[in-house]
Design an enzyme around this catalytic site. Structure first.
Site, PDB file in Angstrom:
ATOM      1  CG  ASP A  13      21.413  12.677  47.252  1.00  0.00           C
ATOM      2  OD1 ASP A  13      21.108  12.112  47.058  1.00  0.00           O
ATOM      3  OD2 ASP A  13      22.358  13.405  48.042  1.00  0.00           O
ATOM      4  CG  HIS A  14      25.066   8.794  45.913  1.00  0.00           C
ATOM      5  ND1 HIS A  14      25.293  10.343  45.779  1.00  0.00           N
ATOM      6  CD2 HIS A  14      24.876   8.586  47.343  1.00  0.00           C
ATOM      7  CE1 HIS A  14      25.493  10.664  46.750  1.00  0.00           C
ATOM      8  NE2 HIS A  14      25.738   9.161  47.737  1.00  0.00           N
ATOM      9  N   GLY A  71      19.473  12.161  51.159  1.00  0.00           N
ATOM     10  CA  GLY A  71      19.551  11.389  52.145  1.00  0.00           C
ATOM     11  C   GLY A  71      19.283  12.044  53.624  1.00  0.00           C
ATOM     12  CB  THR A  72      19.279  14.849  55.840  1.00  0.00           C
ATOM     13  OG1 THR A  72      19.499  15.869  54.971  1.00  0.00           O
ATOM     14  CG2 THR A  72      20.115  14.096  56.163  1.00  0.00           C
ATOM     15  N   GLY A  73      17.120  15.190  52.862  1.00  0.00           N
ATOM     16  CA  GLY A  73      16.674  15.927  52.431  1.00  0.00           C
ATOM     17  C   GLY A  73      16.848  17.317  52.805  1.00  0.00           C
ATOM     18  N   GLY A  75      19.730  18.972  52.458  1.00  0.00           N
ATOM     19  CA  GLY A  75      20.698  19.548  51.272  1.00  0.00           C
ATOM     20  C   GLY A  75      19.794  19.937  50.376  1.00  0.00           C
ATOM     21  CG  MET A  76      17.980  17.462  47.723  1.00  0.00           C
ATOM     22  SD  MET A  76      18.229  17.941  45.954  1.00  0.00           S
ATOM     23  CE  MET A  76      19.107  16.984  44.913  1.00  0.00           C
ATOM     24  NE  ARG A 137      -5.559  32.104  58.432  1.00  0.00           N
ATOM     25  CZ  ARG A 137      -6.886  30.581  58.197  1.00  0.00           C
ATOM     26  NH1 ARG A 137      -7.256  31.083  57.257  1.00  0.00           N
ATOM     27  NH2 ARG A 137      -5.876  30.252  58.603  1.00  0.00           N
TER      28      ARG A 137
END
Ligand code: RB5
Length: 148
Positions: A13-14, A71-73, A75-76, A137
């Protein structure tokens, strides 16, 4: 040493647009084809639109792996992990980036553009690209995802 040259789809995003441009350049310099799903500027947009584009492409196998930034990672990663076969890993430290590949076979790397600097972001992508999945595993554990 980055041996895997499988193409990558990237989106942001932006909030993380400038970082996306830096990472695109770094990934291309490694000889890896990179497709940009947007956004293409600093104007405010809604991150799910771009998360969906990248996660959908990975989910259906159009791309084997992707990179997402906001911005924080957070939401994505929430958006991306709703898609079948997507294992999106939010990694703002190098150990997580390495382990997300080695143990979790992450196929989307998610970064928080407002939390990390350019140098760390490049190192995170480098580590993620360099680290193979260990299998064994860990594969048995990933197989359990599909019964959810
Ligand atoms: C945009 O302001 C911000 O909410 C977004 O980039 C992201 O951090 C969402 O999780």
């Amino acid at each position: 040493m980055i041996e895997n040259k499988t193409p990558i789809i990237i989106g942001s995003d932006h909030a993380a647009f400038p970082l996306k441009e830096i990472l695109k350049k770094f990934i291309a310099e490694q000889g890896i084809e990179i497709q940009d799903a947007g956004t293409f500027g600093l104007s405010s947009v809604n991150y799910p639109e771009y998360g969906i584009k990248v996660a959908k492409a990975v989910s259906v196998g159009e791309f084997k792996r992707g990179v997402l930034l906001c911005g924080t990672g957070l939401g994505m990663s929430m958006v991306a992990n709703r898609f079948p076969h997507v294992r999106a890993a939010l990694c703002n430290d190098l150990f997580s980036a390495k382990m997300s590949r080695e143990h979790n076979d992450s196929n989307i790397l998610v970064l928080g553009g407002r939390l990390i600097g350019e140098t760390l972001a490049v190192e995170l992508v480098k580590t993620w690209l360099e680290t193979p999945f260990a299998g064994g595993r860990h594969q048995a554990r990933l197989d359990q995802f599909d019964v959810i």
